[in-house]
Enzyme design. Structure first.
Site, PDB file in Angstrom:
ATOM      1  N   ASP A 304       2.285 -15.343   3.522  1.00 39.31           N
ATOM      2  CA  ASP A 304       2.270 -16.583   4.301  1.00 39.31           C
ATOM      3  C   ASP A 304       2.056 -16.402   5.794  1.00 39.31           C
ATOM      4  O   ASP A 304       1.396 -17.215   6.425  1.00 39.31           O
ATOM      5  CB  ASP A 304       3.567 -17.360   4.067  1.00 39.31           C
ATOM      6  CG  ASP A 304       3.623 -17.926   2.657  1.00 39.31           C
ATOM      7  OD1 ASP A 304       2.947 -18.928   2.417  1.00 39.31           O
ATOM      8  OD2 ASP A 304       4.313 -17.342   1.805  1.00 39.31           O
ATOM      9  N   TYR A 308      -1.582 -17.706   6.549  1.00 39.39           N
ATOM     10  CA  TYR A 308      -1.524 -19.095   7.043  1.00 39.39           C
ATOM     11  C   TYR A 308      -0.858 -19.218   8.416  1.00 39.39           C
ATOM     12  O   TYR A 308      -1.148 -20.146   9.150  1.00 39.39           O
ATOM     13  CB  TYR A 308      -0.722 -20.000   6.107  1.00 39.39           C
ATOM     14  CG  TYR A 308      -1.122 -19.980   4.666  1.00 39.39           C
ATOM     15  CD1 TYR A 308      -2.103 -20.849   4.194  1.00 39.39           C
ATOM     16  CD2 TYR A 308      -0.498 -19.132   3.767  1.00 39.39           C
ATOM     17  CE1 TYR A 308      -2.450 -20.854   2.860  1.00 39.39           C
ATOM     18  CE2 TYR A 308      -0.844 -19.127   2.424  1.00 39.39           C
ATOM     19  CZ  TYR A 308      -1.820 -19.986   1.967  1.00 39.39           C
ATOM     20  OH  TYR A 308      -2.153 -19.995   0.653  1.00 39.39           O
ATOM     21  N   ALA A 386       2.826 -25.064   2.085  1.00 34.58           N
ATOM     22  CA  ALA A 386       2.486 -25.945   0.963  1.00 34.58           C
ATOM     23  C   ALA A 386       3.745 -26.533   0.345  1.00 34.58           C
ATOM     24  O   ALA A 386       4.328 -27.461   0.898  1.00 34.58           O
ATOM     25  CB  ALA A 386       1.610 -25.239  -0.060  1.00 34.58           C
ATOM     26  N   ASN A 387       4.207 -25.969  -0.765  1.00 39.32           N
ATOM     27  CA  ASN A 387       5.368 -26.528  -1.443  1.00 39.32           C
ATOM     28  C   ASN A 387       6.703 -26.098  -0.835  1.00 39.32           C
ATOM     29  O   ASN A 387       7.684 -26.817  -0.895  1.00 39.32           O
ATOM     30  CB  ASN A 387       5.324 -26.145  -2.929  1.00 39.32           C
ATOM     31  CG  ASN A 387       5.066 -24.668  -3.140  1.00 39.32           C
ATOM     32  OD1 ASN A 387       4.064 -24.130  -2.681  1.00 39.32           O
ATOM     33  ND2 ASN A 387       5.982 -23.990  -3.813  1.00 39.32           N
ATOM     34  N   TYR A 388       6.734 -24.894  -0.242  1.00 38.96           N
ATOM     35  CA  TYR A 388       7.999 -24.322   0.230  1.00 38.96           C
ATOM     36  C   TYR A 388       8.285 -24.644   1.681  1.00 38.96           C
ATOM     37  O   TYR A 388       7.364 -24.767   2.484  1.00 38.96           O
ATOM     38  CB  TYR A 388       7.947 -22.789   0.118  1.00 38.96           C
ATOM     39  CG  TYR A 388       8.751 -22.248  -1.034  1.00 38.96           C
ATOM     40  CD1 TYR A 388       8.157 -22.001  -2.256  1.00 38.96           C
ATOM     41  CD2 TYR A 388      10.116 -22.006  -0.890  1.00 38.96           C
ATOM     42  CE1 TYR A 388       8.897 -21.518  -3.317  1.00 38.96           C
ATOM     43  CE2 TYR A 388      10.857 -21.518  -1.953  1.00 38.96           C
ATOM     44  CZ  TYR A 388      10.254 -21.281  -3.167  1.00 38.96           C
ATOM     45  OH  TYR A 388      10.989 -20.817  -4.207  1.00 38.96           O
ATOM     46  N   TYR A 390      10.562 -22.928   4.880  1.00 42.67           N
ATOM     47  CA  TYR A 390      11.365 -21.810   5.352  1.00 42.67           C
ATOM     48  C   TYR A 390      11.982 -22.211   6.681  1.00 42.67           C
ATOM     49  O   TYR A 390      11.257 -22.457   7.648  1.00 42.67           O
ATOM     50  CB  TYR A 390      10.502 -20.564   5.537  1.00 42.67           C
ATOM     51  CG  TYR A 390       9.909 -20.049   4.237  1.00 42.67           C
ATOM     52  CD1 TYR A 390      10.660 -19.248   3.382  1.00 42.67           C
ATOM     53  CD2 TYR A 390       8.606 -20.374   3.857  1.00 42.67           C
ATOM     54  CE1 TYR A 390      10.129 -18.794   2.185  1.00 42.67           C
ATOM     55  CE2 TYR A 390       8.068 -19.919   2.660  1.00 42.67           C
ATOM     56  CZ  TYR A 390       8.831 -19.131   1.826  1.00 42.67           C
ATOM     57  OH  TYR A 390       8.306 -18.674   0.648  1.00 42.67           O
ATOM     58  N   HIS A 441      10.421 -13.619  -2.737  1.00 44.23           N
ATOM     59  CA  HIS A 441      10.124 -13.936  -1.337  1.00 44.23           C
ATOM     60  C   HIS A 441      10.519 -12.694  -0.555  1.00 44.23           C
ATOM     61  O   HIS A 441      11.711 -12.409  -0.418  1.00 44.23           O
ATOM     62  CB  HIS A 441      10.967 -15.101  -0.817  1.00 44.23           C
ATOM     63  CG  HIS A 441      10.844 -16.358  -1.612  1.00 44.23           C
ATOM     64  ND1 HIS A 441      10.008 -17.388  -1.247  1.00 44.23           N
ATOM     65  CD2 HIS A 441      11.452 -16.752  -2.753  1.00 44.23           C
ATOM     66  CE1 HIS A 441      10.110 -18.365  -2.131  1.00 44.23           C
ATOM     67  NE2 HIS A 441      10.975 -18.007  -3.061  1.00 44.23           N
ATOM     68  N   ASP A 596       9.889   6.223  21.276  1.00 41.11           N
ATOM     69  CA  ASP A 596       9.827   4.757  21.306  1.00 41.11           C
ATOM     70  C   ASP A 596       9.425   4.325  19.898  1.00 41.11           C
ATOM     71  O   ASP A 596       8.275   4.500  19.491  1.00 41.11           O
ATOM     72  CB  ASP A 596       8.788   4.300  22.343  1.00 41.11           C
ATOM     73  CG  ASP A 596       8.768   2.789  22.501  1.00 41.11           C
ATOM     74  OD1 ASP A 596       9.542   2.097  21.807  1.00 41.11           O
ATOM     75  OD2 ASP A 596       7.968   2.288  23.321  1.00 41.11           O
ATOM     76  N   HIS A 607      13.327 -14.702  -7.258  1.00 42.75           N
ATOM     77  CA  HIS A 607      13.706 -16.070  -7.626  1.00 42.75           C
ATOM     78  C   HIS A 607      13.319 -16.354  -9.075  1.00 42.75           C
ATOM     79  O   HIS A 607      12.139 -16.387  -9.402  1.00 42.75           O
ATOM     80  CB  HIS A 607      12.991 -17.028  -6.659  1.00 42.75           C
ATOM     81  CG  HIS A 607      13.428 -18.450  -6.756  1.00 42.75           C
ATOM     82  ND1 HIS A 607      13.064 -19.389  -5.823  1.00 42.75           N
ATOM     83  CD2 HIS A 607      14.206 -19.105  -7.666  1.00 42.75           C
ATOM     84  CE1 HIS A 607      13.589 -20.567  -6.170  1.00 42.75           C
ATOM     85  NE2 HIS A 607      14.268 -20.414  -7.278  1.00 42.75           N
TER      86      HIS A 607
HETATM   87 CU   LIG Z   1      11.526 -19.147  -4.551  1.00 45.76          CU
END
Ligand SMILES: [Cu+2]
Ligand SMILES: *[C@@H]1O[C@H](CO)[C@@H](O)[C@H](O)[C@H]1NC(C)=O
Ligand SMILES: *[C@@H]1O[C@H](CO)[C@@H](O)[C@H](O)[C@H]1NC(C)=O
Ligand SMILES: *[C@@H]1O[C@H](CO)[C@@H](O)[C@H](O)[C@H]1NC(C)=O
Length: 692
Positions: A304, A308, A386-388, A390, A441, A596, A607
């Protein structure tokens, strides 16, 4: 220097004016009909920036540079850099076989094209949708992942199809079984993937979470009384531009199209000394691989952030009640494809919350007590993939702890199923006709460490039993255990996994600075307990494309521009080429001892959907901690005023302590012994049923 006041901080995101300036320069050089994919700050080179931070008055101020990605009318992609001070293009490169990030505008095109395509209309008919109902057909356009039939030369999206009988219905309960492939450059459907087993449109009544839907299911509960949060004297933080100061913390809050919130130069004022902790901190990538092996579901493994952008998809927090209390907001500015400006109002919200008990002790023998309440600072963004949803909260605590906290909510990705179909274990029927596939996820946190200076060393810390056997002189009773410290001295050694059995943590240490009491190096400990293994197998497409997810921790030596672990251009990578973190960590012999260093941490959850997740998921939290260890001389929050404190001598002298003697505010507090109504036999004494 008053002249400096108008200048942006070198870490500030590009302003609207700077984005416009970059667009004008590019248009002049390369023509008017380019599609602007990215115009974002190229962050200052670290060596120069560090010198400037240390001495802003005399060191050279880093110039503002725009990092640019454009798509030409013929689909060719170019990467460029624009020096905003000189007004010149300093680098311009045409790419081959690379697809840049997908913008929201590109995603919005797919649905219109899908509805008009005759082959899609035909498939809808087969599913049981009349041609005049095509306006009720929706699609969630996803990146295609990687499909070997088309490779990476053509920019593509896969359209996950749904039906909404009513415009207000949740579409995810009516998935369609076929999947068109969309070319956003030619604006056409180039193919439709049709499964062997057809699954006609479900006719099950809708279940909805909007008010009318809830009314149908019995209405809203009515037993919630209001909670009001008031800050009568305002907030306890101070903003200077995008720099914030709060409870000894000081840092810069950036934001970009890709990672969303980026923190820079995180320091903590330790009794007058500004101690650096992290140079840069952000979520740099994530992958959501789905576990159904049937074609074409293998393509569902969105990266994601790289594909996106957590910035591009971020919500305007003015629209909802996303934060509570006295809130400070920051906006985000992005280019539109055509070269305009898109402003996301209130992209970041900043506020404080009470955080329960900071510390407490009462002495059982004399009733002396100290109790101090904690406050936390929350810097939040929420993005919709989209559907999720966060919800990313970066929580700063008074004791020096930073707690990245992610809440997963929104809606499951769903697929259609026939009434008696077997999910084969790859998913769950969460509602009649709705199959929600298993998925993960996995997030990648990038920690550019700066604990008391740039030279840091990472240790893995494991709780282990003493080697000496029970009955031996060194461990006669067999109870001995200790914290085993394993130095991760090379890039190869640092590729490590989690173990809950040993309570493994990773300590970011400054071995040049030992604690006077413990003798241990000044450090920040990464405490993370939700670290599932990557479910897609070694050799799989996801394993190749999301290489960062192969290990819980990678450590690399800092190099400018090594920011994004799945590569700079993520859509449609095949995984055949080692890009991003795989490339940067390829030389396993490279020393990361007292260098460094950058720590890359992959965490998340696996899930297995259940009906409770449907039709909208109650938020599920994932949290981790970055805690100071051997960093402060002792407890750094003893100077936070206690809510109440009474010492043994004050108790003995029957004196007053500091703070209210007991809760006089709550209507439910037990009344004082002297009060008149205490003797009532009517059951009101100290009970909670009389809400006044
Ligand atoms: Cu899920
Ligand atoms: C970070 O900011 C502080 C001031 O808050 C400054 O003293 C320090 O030099 C800065 N630089 C780095 C590299 O952290
Ligand atoms: C609490 O908040 C609500 C909603 O904002 C407001 O109507 C009400 O007056 C507040 N009550 C108090 C006691 O401040
Ligand atoms: C692009 O696709 C070709 C095969 O067509 C592949 O060899 C190459 O590795 C791909 N590029 C990337 C960055 O994955």
């Amino acid at each position: 220097m008053p002249a400096d006041v108008r200048l942006p901080h070198p870490f500030d995101p590009l302003s609207k004016e700077e984005i416009e300036a970059a667009i004008a320069i590019i248009k002049k050089a390369h023509g008017d009909n380019l599609l602007f994919n990215v115009i974002s700050l190229q962050e200052p080179r670290k060596a120069q920036m560090t010198a400037w931070l240390e001495n802003p008055a005399s060191a050279l101020r880093p110039v503002r540079v725009a990092d640019v990605v454009v798509i030409c009318p013929d689909g060719k992609v170019c990467d460029g850099l624009v020096d905003l001070q000189k007004g010149t293009i300093t680098s311009w490169e045409e790419l081959d076989g690379l697809q840049p990030i997908i913008t929201v505008e590109e995603l919005q095109m797919a649905e219109h094209v899908v509805r008009k395509d005759p082959r899609v209309i035909e498939q809808c008919k087969i599913s049981g949708i009349a041609e005049e109902d095509m306006d009720k057909v929706y699609c969630d356009p996803w990146t295609i992942g990687y499909d070997e039939r088309w490779g990476n030369k053509t920019r593509l999206q896969q359209a996950l199809m749904y039906y909404r009988p009513d415009v207000d219905d949740c579409q995810y309960q009516y998935p369609l079984d076929f999947c068109p492939i969309f070319d956003p450059i030619r604006k056409e459907i180039i193919h439709i993937d049709i499964p062997k087993v057809r699954r006609p449109l479900s006719k099950v009544p809708a279940i909805n979470y909007h008010p009318a839907g809830v009314q149908k299911q019995g209405g809203f509960r009515s037993d919630l009384k209001p909670i009001n949060i008031t800050q009568p004297e305002g907030v306890s933080f101070k903003m200077t531009g995008r720099e914030i100061e709060w409870q000894n913390w000081k840092f810069h809050i950036g934001f970009n199209y890709r990672e969303g919130i980026v923190f820079n130069n995180i320091t903590f004022n330790d009794k007058g000394t500004e101690r650096p902790i992290f140079y840069r901190l952000s979520l740099v990538e994530m992958v959501v691989p789905y576990g159904n092996p049937e074609h074409p579901h293998q393509r569902k493994h969105a990266l994601d952030i790289g594909e996106y952008g957590a910035g591009y998809m971020t919500n305007s927090l003015s629209l909802g009640c996303d934060c509570k209390g006295a809130i400070f907001y920051l906006d985000a500015e992005f280019p539109t494809r055509a070269g305009g400006i898109r402003t996301i109002k209130n992209a970041i919200c900043i506020h404080e919350e009470d955080n329960g008990i900071l510390f407490k002790h009462s002495d059982f023998r004399d009733d002396s007590v100290i109790v101090t309440r904690a406050r936390k600072l929350i810097i939040q963004q929420i993005f919709t993939a989209a559907n999720y949803e966060y919800a990313i909260q970066w929580i700063f605590h008074q004791d020096g702890t930073i707690q990245p906290d992610i809440k997963l909510t929104g809606i499951l990705n769903t697929y259609s199923m026939n009434p008696d179909e077997d999910t084969n274990g790859w998913g769950t029927q969460v509602y009649p006709g709705v199959n929600a596939h298993n998925h993960q996820h996995l997030f990648c946190l990038r920690i550019d460490a700066n604990v008391d200076g740039p030279k840091n060393t990472i240790f893995a810390i494991d709780a282990v039993q003493a080697e000496a056997p029970v009955g031996s002189p060194g461990n006669y009773y067999g109870n001995a255990f200790y914290a085993q410290r394993t130095k991760l001295a090379t890039v190869g050694q640092a590729k490590t996994e989690y173990s809950s059995a040993t309570m493994r943590t990773w300590d970011i240490c400054n071995t040049n600075k030992l604690h006077p009491y413990s003798g241990k190096p000044s450090s920040y400990k990464l405490v993370s307990r939700e670290i599932p293994g990557l479910m897609p197998k070694p050799g799989s497409l996801v394993w190749k494309r999301a290489g960062f997810a192969r290990h819980a921790v990678h450590v690399t030596k800092y190099r400018d521009d090594e920011l994004w672990p799945a590569g700079r251009h993520v859509p449609q990578t095949s995984g055949e080429q080692e890009v991003g973190l795989l490339k940067w960590s390829a030389d396993e012999s490279e020393s990361i001892d007292n260098e460094d260093v950058v720590l890359w941490h992959t965490f998340g959850l696996t899930h297995f959907p259940a009906p409770e997740d449907f039709p909208v998921m109650p938020a599920e939290p994932i949290t981790l901690l970055l805690r100071p260890r051997h960093f402060f001389s002792n407890n750094p929050v003893m100077d936070v005023p206690p809510s109440y404190c009474i010492t043994p001598s004050q108790v003995a002298a029957k004196a007053q302590g500091v703070g209210p003697a007991f809760d006089k505010n709550s209507a439910y507090a037990k009344p004082e012994k002297t009060c008149g109504s205490c003797h009532g036999e009517n059951g009101t004494n100290g009970t909670t049923d009389g809400a006044h």
